[in-house]
Write an enzyme that holds these catalytic residues in place. Sequence first.
Site, PDB file in Angstrom:
ATOM      1  N   LYS A  14       1.779  -2.321   5.726  1.00 40.36           N
ATOM      2  CA  LYS A  14       2.819  -1.817   4.578  1.00 40.36           C
ATOM      3  C   LYS A  14       4.198  -2.362   5.021  1.00 40.36           C
ATOM      4  O   LYS A  14       5.181  -2.129   4.080  1.00 40.36           O
ATOM      5  CB  LYS A  14       2.471  -0.295   4.762  1.00 40.36           C
ATOM      6  CG  LYS A  14       1.315  -0.011   4.039  1.00 40.36           C
ATOM      7  CD  LYS A  14       1.424   1.564   3.661  1.00 40.36           C
ATOM      8  CE  LYS A  14       0.153   1.868   2.790  1.00 40.36           C
ATOM      9  NZ  LYS A  14       0.020   3.355   2.706  1.00 40.36           N
ATOM     10  N   LYS A  29      -9.093  -6.273   1.176  1.00 47.79           N
ATOM     11  CA  LYS A  29      -9.758  -4.989   0.541  1.00 47.79           C
ATOM     12  C   LYS A  29      -9.159  -4.590  -0.914  1.00 47.79           C
ATOM     13  O   LYS A  29      -8.236  -5.067  -1.197  1.00 47.79           O
ATOM     14  CB  LYS A  29      -9.176  -4.030   1.472  1.00 47.79           C
ATOM     15  CG  LYS A  29      -9.475  -2.535   1.322  1.00 47.79           C
ATOM     16  CD  LYS A  29      -8.605  -1.538   2.092  1.00 47.79           C
ATOM     17  CE  LYS A  29      -7.492  -1.201   1.628  1.00 47.79           C
ATOM     18  NZ  LYS A  29      -6.652  -0.099   1.968  1.00 47.79           N
ATOM     19  N   LYS A  40      -5.652   0.172  -4.680  1.00 45.48           N
ATOM     20  CA  LYS A  40      -5.112   0.667  -5.864  1.00 45.48           C
ATOM     21  C   LYS A  40      -3.584   0.260  -6.109  1.00 45.48           C
ATOM     22  O   LYS A  40      -2.964   0.175  -7.066  1.00 45.48           O
ATOM     23  CB  LYS A  40      -5.161   2.142  -6.013  1.00 45.48           C
ATOM     24  CG  LYS A  40      -4.555   2.885  -4.678  1.00 45.48           C
ATOM     25  CD  LYS A  40      -5.031   4.393  -4.974  1.00 45.48           C
ATOM     26  CE  LYS A  40      -4.672   5.533  -4.005  1.00 45.48           C
ATOM     27  NZ  LYS A  40      -5.297   5.459  -2.703  1.00 45.48           N
TER      28      LYS A  40
HETATM   29  P1  TYM Z   1      -6.383   6.145   0.628  1.00 46.58           P
HETATM   30  O1  TYM Z   1      -5.632   7.184  -0.494  1.00 46.58           O
HETATM   31  O2  TYM Z   1      -5.837   5.018   0.948  1.00 46.58           O
HETATM   32  O3  TYM Z   1      -7.967   5.961   0.125  1.00 46.58           O
HETATM   33  C1  TYM Z   1      -8.737   7.098   0.232  1.00 46.58           C
HETATM   34  C2  TYM Z   1     -10.231   6.796   0.543  1.00 46.58           C
HETATM   35  O4  TYM Z   1     -10.821   5.602  -0.004  1.00 46.58           O
HETATM   36  C3  TYM Z   1     -11.171   4.743   1.099  1.00 46.58           C
HETATM   37  N1  TYM Z   1     -10.792   3.394   0.549  1.00 46.58           N
HETATM   38  C4  TYM Z   1     -11.801   2.478   0.334  1.00 46.58           C
HETATM   39  N2  TYM Z   1     -13.425   2.701   0.535  1.00 46.58           N
HETATM   40  C5  TYM Z   1     -14.005   1.350   0.234  1.00 46.58           C
HETATM   41  N3  TYM Z   1     -13.390   0.154  -0.168  1.00 46.58           N
HETATM   42  C6  TYM Z   1     -12.182   0.208  -0.377  1.00 46.58           C
HETATM   43  N4  TYM Z   1     -11.580  -0.855  -0.941  1.00 46.58           N
HETATM   44  C7  TYM Z   1     -11.480   1.224  -0.148  1.00 46.58           C
HETATM   45  N5  TYM Z   1     -10.001   1.732  -0.319  1.00 46.58           N
HETATM   46  C8  TYM Z   1      -9.747   2.908  -0.090  1.00 46.58           C
HETATM   47  C9  TYM Z   1     -10.320   5.210   2.041  1.00 46.58           C
HETATM   48  O5  TYM Z   1     -10.872   4.562   3.363  1.00 46.58           O
HETATM   49  C10 TYM Z   1     -10.163   6.539   1.978  1.00 46.58           C
HETATM   50  O6  TYM Z   1     -11.324   7.076   2.671  1.00 46.58           O
HETATM   51  N6  TYM Z   1      -4.528   8.320   4.394  1.00 46.58           N
HETATM   52  C11 TYM Z   1      -5.646   8.408   3.682  1.00 46.58           C
HETATM   53  C12 TYM Z   1      -5.884   9.660   2.908  1.00 46.58           C
HETATM   54  C13 TYM Z   1      -5.591  10.955   4.112  1.00 46.58           C
HETATM   55  C14 TYM Z   1      -6.795  11.260   4.653  1.00 46.58           C
HETATM   56  C15 TYM Z   1      -6.378  12.439   5.596  1.00 46.58           C
HETATM   57  C16 TYM Z   1      -8.209  10.919   4.582  1.00 46.58           C
HETATM   58  C17 TYM Z   1      -4.596  11.479   4.246  1.00 46.58           C
HETATM   59  N7  TYM Z   1      -5.041  12.779   5.370  1.00 46.58           N
HETATM   60  C18 TYM Z   1      -7.278  13.105   6.311  1.00 46.58           C
HETATM   61  C19 TYM Z   1      -9.050  11.658   5.646  1.00 46.58           C
HETATM   62  C20 TYM Z   1      -8.592  12.597   6.391  1.00 46.58           C
HETATM   63  C21 TYM Z   1      -5.477   7.384   2.787  1.00 46.58           C
HETATM   64  O7  TYM Z   1      -4.279   6.734   2.377  1.00 46.58           O
HETATM   65  O8  TYM Z   1      -6.358   7.170   1.871  1.00 46.58           O
END
Ligand code: TYM
Length: 331
Positions: A113, A195, A198
Amino acid sequence: MEKKTVFSAVQPSGVPTIGNYVGSIKNWVAMQDEYNCIYSLADLHTLTVKQVPAELRQRSYELLALYLACGIDPEKSIVFAQSHVHQHAELTWVLNTITYPGELQRMTQFKDKSRNHADNINMGLLDYPVLMAADILLYGTDVVPVGIDQKQHLEIARDLAVRFNNRYSPTFVVPEPLIPKVGAKIMSLQDPDKKMSKSDENVNAFISVTDGTDDIVRKFKRAVTDSEAEVRFDEENKKGVSNLLTIYSLFSGKSIPDAEKEFEGKGYGDFKLAVAESVAAVLAPINQEKNKMLADKGYLQSVLKKGMEQAEYLANKMIRKVYKKIGLIEP
Ligand code: TYM
């Protein structure tokens, strides 16, 4: 036996992709009977990159509506916005005092990032995993269902729990990640080494959960594959096709070997169309339900209010305990 606690969250930082769906939300739904589940909108996390305020607010409602449309049931699970429970920010502060900058600077996501947002490398971006640790540790979470990209952040959460417990006395549960065997990392349709994200600049690289059938078909048709014309799972040599097979398996419910047989002797054109149709068939009813939910903001607000009250009750108990252990005067 007492049910174990599950916590997870998605950031309302863009429209979720099918990667977010299969890597996390889809798996949350199935856990609701067996566990005490707590699912959050990680809205504070989104502030680590620049946001347009009105868009952030709208996307937060959209994400909540998506959770509900996918089958997250607020009668079974606690569903709330991170920013509504101030203890998340408070525990972050306490955890910051036992976190070393070096361990945050080496996080892959921080490095990525920082490269992508070189004009805005802020403290929040660095501290992001500590807020995430606070999210998890506040609720005595046992299990955290996430995609593989969050594994490193889970390790920090575990390290901080152990560090705090050793310095004071056992307080936090040391959480375990739960990473799906298939779908933990859906790859970009345009660059299968990357990966699916979004926030990718190329809209053809990802399928948003809100994409309509035409867009889904168009994007899969353009998906990067190889010149072999053989539908075979081989993540080393056929990354694009393997990614499509994974998606097909997850959305059609067929196993990967069955899918390989189905397309034996057929070209990539037929295969891509079938992948697109399987994805569209799952997403269309979810979107219909999501739009119905979005039309009733009053209902969405009532879900958030109830979730806030439930989460705050638990979070307050934990932060009181933490403050007492570290020697702050009880109010
Ligand atoms: P975020 O919003 O980036 O993604 C949400 C969830 O989606 C999963 N993910 C994927 N899984 C498979 N293939 C992909 N290409 C892919 N892209 C994203 C991520 O692994 C995630 O599970 N920091 C976290 C949000 C968060 C969180 C937490 C998660 C905040 N506090 C506490 C667990 C526990 C995040 O940015 O996810």
